[in-house]
Design an enzyme around this catalytic site. Structure first.
Site, PDB file in Angstrom:
ATOM      1  N   ASP A 143       0.807  -1.211   0.000  1.00 26.54           N
ATOM      2  CA  ASP A 143       0.000   0.000   0.000  1.00 26.54           C
ATOM      3  C   ASP A 143       0.843   1.265   0.000  1.00 26.54           C
ATOM      4  O   ASP A 143       2.054   1.219   0.212  1.00 26.54           O
ATOM      5  CB  ASP A 143      -0.970   0.005   1.202  1.00 26.54           C
ATOM      6  CG  ASP A 143      -0.342  -0.544   2.480  1.00 26.54           C
ATOM      7  OD1 ASP A 143       0.894  -0.541   2.579  1.00 26.54           O
ATOM      8  OD2 ASP A 143      -1.074  -0.973   3.376  1.00 26.54           O
ATOM      9  N   GLU A 155      -9.841  -2.299   5.065  1.00 26.24           N
ATOM     10  CA  GLU A 155     -10.485  -1.976   6.330  1.00 26.24           C
ATOM     11  C   GLU A 155     -11.756  -2.812   6.517  1.00 26.24           C
ATOM     12  O   GLU A 155     -12.290  -3.354   5.551  1.00 26.24           O
ATOM     13  CB  GLU A 155     -10.860  -0.481   6.337  1.00 26.24           C
ATOM     14  CG  GLU A 155      -9.666   0.472   6.192  1.00 26.24           C
ATOM     15  CD  GLU A 155      -8.906   0.684   7.500  1.00 26.24           C
ATOM     16  OE1 GLU A 155      -8.899  -0.222   8.354  1.00 26.24           O
ATOM     17  OE2 GLU A 155      -8.308   1.762   7.660  1.00 26.24           O
ATOM     18  N   HIS A 164      -7.354  -5.014  10.076  1.00 27.09           N
ATOM     19  CA  HIS A 164      -7.071  -4.781   8.656  1.00 27.09           C
ATOM     20  C   HIS A 164      -5.759  -5.435   8.220  1.00 27.09           C
ATOM     21  O   HIS A 164      -4.867  -5.678   9.019  1.00 27.09           O
ATOM     22  CB  HIS A 164      -7.129  -3.284   8.296  1.00 27.09           C
ATOM     23  CG  HIS A 164      -5.967  -2.457   8.748  1.00 27.09           C
ATOM     24  ND1 HIS A 164      -6.094  -1.119   9.049  1.00 27.09           N
ATOM     25  CD2 HIS A 164      -4.657  -2.739   8.949  1.00 27.09           C
ATOM     26  CE1 HIS A 164      -4.912  -0.633   9.396  1.00 27.09           C
ATOM     27  NE2 HIS A 164      -4.027  -1.600   9.342  1.00 27.09           N
ATOM     28  N   ASN A 216      -7.714  -3.019  14.137  1.00 25.06           N
ATOM     29  CA  ASN A 216      -9.100  -3.323  13.784  1.00 25.06           C
ATOM     30  C   ASN A 216      -9.194  -4.538  12.851  1.00 25.06           C
ATOM     31  O   ASN A 216     -10.227  -4.780  12.245  1.00 25.06           O
ATOM     32  CB  ASN A 216      -9.769  -2.095  13.127  1.00 25.06           C
ATOM     33  CG  ASN A 216      -9.092  -1.707  11.816  1.00 25.06           C
ATOM     34  OD1 ASN A 216      -8.122  -2.351  11.391  1.00 25.06           O
ATOM     35  ND2 ASN A 216      -9.590  -0.677  11.159  1.00 25.06           N
TER      36      ASN A 216
END
Ligand code: F6R
Length: 240
Positions: free
Chosen positions: A67, A143, A138, A136
Site C-alpha cells: 500500500d 479496512e 485490517h 481493527n
C-alpha cells in the site's frame, strides 16, 4: 494455519526473516510481497544482517508492496516508498527497478490500481506475502467492510487507522485520509503468507481474526482459508 509463538519481538523478527530468507534461497528471482509499519521493522533489520553477513542475495528478487498513502511521493519521509528504501532496499543488493510500491502521486485511482494489479499478474503473482495486522483487523489497508474487496483499490482510512497511524506524523491532521491498497485477491493468491504480530495491543485483533468467524468485518480473518498461512506472533499478541 500455522502459528509460531515466540518469546519476544527479537525472536519474532528472526523467525520471520528466516522464512523470507528461505524463500529467497529457494527461488532467487521470487516475488516478495512486503509490508510497512512498525511490526516488520525488526524483520527487515535481520534481512539486512543476513545480506551483509551471510550473503543473502537479493539481486534477482522482485518486490511488490501492499500500500501507499494517496498524495505522498517517494521522497516524502512519511511515504511507504521512503520507508521501504530506508528500512530495506537501500541496505541490500536489490535492484530498485524491481521494487514496486503503488504511486501515491497518481491522482487517477482507477488507472493506478488497474496498473498495479496488471503488474503483479505480469510478475507471475506473489510467492511470499509479508503482512502486519491492524488493531481493527485490517491487512494492507483493507479496512472492516461489508464485503472483501478483491482488486487493488483506493480506500478511505477509518478513524481507528488514522488514530493508530498518527504516531508517525507530527499532527493527526497530517495523516493522509486515503490510500491505495492491494486487495484481498492478490493477498489470497500469494502462494505463501507470513504475518508478524507483536504486543498486547494486538491480542484482541489476533483473537478476532484467527479464533473467530471469517468475516469482512475482520479482514484478516480470510487468512484462515489460505492454504499456506503462518502467523509469527509473540506471547503477548497470543495472550487472548
Ligand atoms: C502496512 C500495512 C498495515 C500494517 C498494520 C499494522 O503496509 O499494510 O496493514 O501492517 O497497520 O501496523 P503496525 O505494524 O505499525 O502495527
Amino acid at each position: 494455519m500455522k502459528i509460531i509463538q515466540t518469546k519476544d519481538y527479537a525472536e519474532l523478527s528472526r523467525r520471520a526473516a528466516e522464512l523470507i530468507a528461505a524463500q529467497v534461497r529457494e527461488k532467487p528471482d521470487c516475488v516478495l510481497g512486503l509490508a510497512t509499519g512498525s511490526s516488520p521493522v525488526g524483520t527487515y533489520e535481520e534481512l539486512r544482517r543476513l545480506c551483509r553477513e551471510e550473503g543473502l542475495d537479493f539481486s534477482r528478487v522482485r518486490s511488490v508492496n501492499l500500500d501507499e498513502y494517496v498524495g505522498l511521493g517517494g521522497t516524502d519521509d512519511q511515504s511507504y516508498r521512503y520507508f521501504m528504501d530506508s528500512n530495506l532496499f537501500d541496505h541490500v543488493n536489490i535492484d530498485k527497478a524491481n521494487t514496486h510500491v503503488p504511486n501515491g502521486r497518481n491522482p487517477d485511482a482507477e488507472a493506478e490500481c488497474a496498473a498495479y494489479d496488471a503488474m503483479i499478474e505480469a510478475l507471475g503473482g506473489i510467492d511470499l506475502q509479508l503482512l502486519g495486522l491492524g488493531p481493527n483487523g485490517h491487512i494492507g489497508f483493507n479496512e472492516p467492510d461489508e464485503v472483501f474487496t478483491l482488486p487493488t483499490h483506493r480506500v478511505a482510512l477509518t478513524e481507528s487507522t488514522i488514530r493508530a497511524n498518527k504516531r508517525f506524523f507530527e499532527r493527526e491532521e497530517d495523516v493522509p485520509r486515503f490510500a491505495y491498497t492491494m486487495g484481498i485477491g492478490a493477498i489470497m493468491r500469494a502462494r505463501r503468507v507470513v504475518m508478524v504480530v507483536n504486543g498486547p495491543k494486538k491480542a484482541e485483533a489476533v483473537r478476532r481474526a484467527f479464533f473467530g468467524p471469517v468475516t469482512p468485518q475482520v479482514p484478516a480473518s480470510i487468512l484462515q482459508l489460505h492454504p499456506d498461512f503462518t502467523l509469527v506472533a509473540d506471547a503477548a499478541a497470543l495472550g487472548l
